[in-house]
Every structure is written in structure tokens, then in C-alpha cells.
Write a protein that holds these residues in place. Sequence first.
Motif, PDB file in Angstrom:
ATOM      1  N   ASN A 206      30.774  12.883   4.769  1.00  0.00           N
ATOM      2  CA  ASN A 206      32.129  12.340   4.939  1.00  0.00           C
ATOM      3  C   ASN A 206      33.157  13.088   4.086  1.00  0.00           C
ATOM      4  OD1 ASN A 206      30.998  11.233   2.547  1.00  0.00           O
ATOM      5  ND2 ASN A 206      32.526   9.604   2.564  1.00  0.00           N
TER       6      ASN A 206
ATOM      7  N   ALA B  41      36.661   7.349   3.411  1.00  0.00           N
ATOM      8  CA  ALA B  41      36.009   6.063   3.188  1.00  0.00           C
ATOM      9  C   ALA B  41      36.386   5.121   4.329  1.00  0.00           C
ATOM     10  CB  ALA B  41      36.443   5.483   1.844  1.00  0.00           C
ATOM     11  N   ASP B  42      35.795   3.939   4.330  1.00  0.00           N
ATOM     12  CA  ASP B  42      36.060   2.970   5.395  1.00  0.00           C
ATOM     13  C   ASP B  42      37.508   2.525   5.459  1.00  0.00           C
ATOM     14  OD1 ASP B  42      33.427   2.931   6.309  1.00  0.00           O
ATOM     15  OD2 ASP B  42      32.855   1.328   4.928  1.00  0.00           O
ATOM     16  N   ASP B  43      38.197   2.506   4.314  1.00  0.00           N
ATOM     17  CA  ASP B  43      39.564   1.963   4.279  1.00  0.00           C
ATOM     18  C   ASP B  43      40.615   2.895   3.695  1.00  0.00           C
ATOM     19  OD1 ASP B  43      38.664   1.919   1.684  1.00  0.00           O
ATOM     20  OD2 ASP B  43      39.332  -0.124   1.271  1.00  0.00           O
ATOM     21  N   HIS B  44      40.212   4.111   3.304  1.00  0.00           N
ATOM     22  CA  HIS B  44      41.197   5.067   2.787  1.00  0.00           C
ATOM     23  C   HIS B  44      40.632   6.485   2.855  1.00  0.00           C
ATOM     24  CE1 HIS B  44      38.690   4.709  -0.797  1.00  0.00           C
ATOM     25  NE2 HIS B  44      39.234   5.842  -1.221  1.00  0.00           N
TER      26      HIS B  44
ATOM     27  N   HIS C 117      43.922   3.262   5.346  1.00  0.00           N
ATOM     28  CA  HIS C 117      43.858   3.137   6.803  1.00  0.00           C
ATOM     29  C   HIS C 117      42.980   1.943   7.160  1.00  0.00           C
ATOM     30  CE1 HIS C 117      39.708   4.584   7.330  1.00  0.00           C
ATOM     31  NE2 HIS C 117      39.974   5.470   6.373  1.00  0.00           N
ATOM     32  N   SER C 118      43.029   1.556   8.409  1.00  0.00           N
ATOM     33  CA  SER C 118      42.201   0.436   8.874  1.00  0.00           C
ATOM     34  C   SER C 118      41.358   0.846  10.078  1.00  0.00           C
ATOM     35  CB  SER C 118      43.098  -0.756   9.226  1.00  0.00           C
ATOM     36  OG  SER C 118      44.023  -0.379  10.233  1.00  0.00           O
TER      37      SER C 118
ATOM     38  N   GLY D  44      38.254   2.485   9.951  1.00  0.00           N
ATOM     39  CA  GLY D  44      36.835   2.685   9.700  1.00  0.00           C
ATOM     40  C   GLY D  44      36.570   4.175   9.484  1.00  0.00           C
ATOM     41  N   ARG D  45      35.475   4.470   8.817  1.00  0.00           N
ATOM     42  CA  ARG D  45      35.199   5.863   8.439  1.00  0.00           C
ATOM     43  C   ARG D  45      34.998   6.772   9.643  1.00  0.00           C
ATOM     44  NH1 ARG D  45      30.597   7.510   4.244  1.00  0.00           N
ATOM     45  NH2 ARG D  45      29.890   5.500   4.950  1.00  0.00           N
ATOM     46  N   ASP D  46      34.232   6.348  10.642  1.00  0.00           N
ATOM     47  CA  ASP D  46      33.924   7.226  11.774  1.00  0.00           C
ATOM     48  C   ASP D  46      35.172   7.649  12.545  1.00  0.00           C
ATOM     49  OD1 ASP D  46      31.241   7.171  11.138  1.00  0.00           O
ATOM     50  OD2 ASP D  46      30.761   5.574  12.572  1.00  0.00           O
ATOM     51  N   GLU D  47      36.049   6.696  12.832  1.00  0.00           N
ATOM     52  CA  GLU D  47      37.269   7.021  13.578  1.00  0.00           C
ATOM     53  C   GLU D  47      38.211   7.877  12.738  1.00  0.00           C
ATOM     54  OE1 GLU D  47      40.229   7.241  16.566  1.00  0.00           O
ATOM     55  OE2 GLU D  47      38.058   6.996  16.581  1.00  0.00           O
TER      56      GLU D  47
END
Length: 102
Positions: free
Chosen positions: A46, A66-69, A11-12, A14-17
Motif C-alpha cells: 500500500n 490507509a483505510d481513511d487517509h 478520505h472515506s 477505503g484503502r483499495d479504492e
Amino acid sequence: MTKPLVVSIPHSLGRDEAMRRLKTGLTRAASSVPMLSVDEERWEDNRMIFRVRALGQGAAGHVDVADDHVQVEVVLPWLLQRFAEAAQAAIRSRGQLLLTKK
């Protein structure tokens, strides 16, 4: 012990969203599948730890964000292992829907 079913979803957001979307997503996704119910869902930083039930069988796993997956690992009982390929495709599909930018 059986090997866990592992699905990685890029995903793109970010971790929080991604976490925000997932916090509402499991229960909503389970409600759209008549034979699936959520027995437990709890967050530790997380990581979401969950237990679900399908066809009278329990399965447990976790989701690491994670931030990207997002990586989903679930251990299926023997009876549900026959549906592992379909479960993997469903997890990937629903995960991508939740994590697609809107």
C-alpha cells in the motif's frame, strides 16, 4: 538532510479504492503541470514510491495509503524548498480531487 514535506489527506473510500485512484493519478497529475515529470513510480503493497523532477531538480518520496487517509512524504532539494508551501497546497488540492467520492 532536509525534513520531508508531509501532507495527510483524509478520505472515506477505503484503502483499495484509494489505491486504484492513485495508481492512475500521479502520471495524470504530472501531465497537467508542464514543469513536472515523473521519473519513477512503483508500488510496494500500500506504498507508492516515486521520484519526480521539476525545474531540473529531482525530488523523492512516498505515499502511504490507509483505510481513511493518504499520507504523502516528499524530500525536496534545496532549490525547490522555496516552493514547499505551494507544493504542499498543490498536493493537498490534487489529492482531495482524486479521493473525493464520485
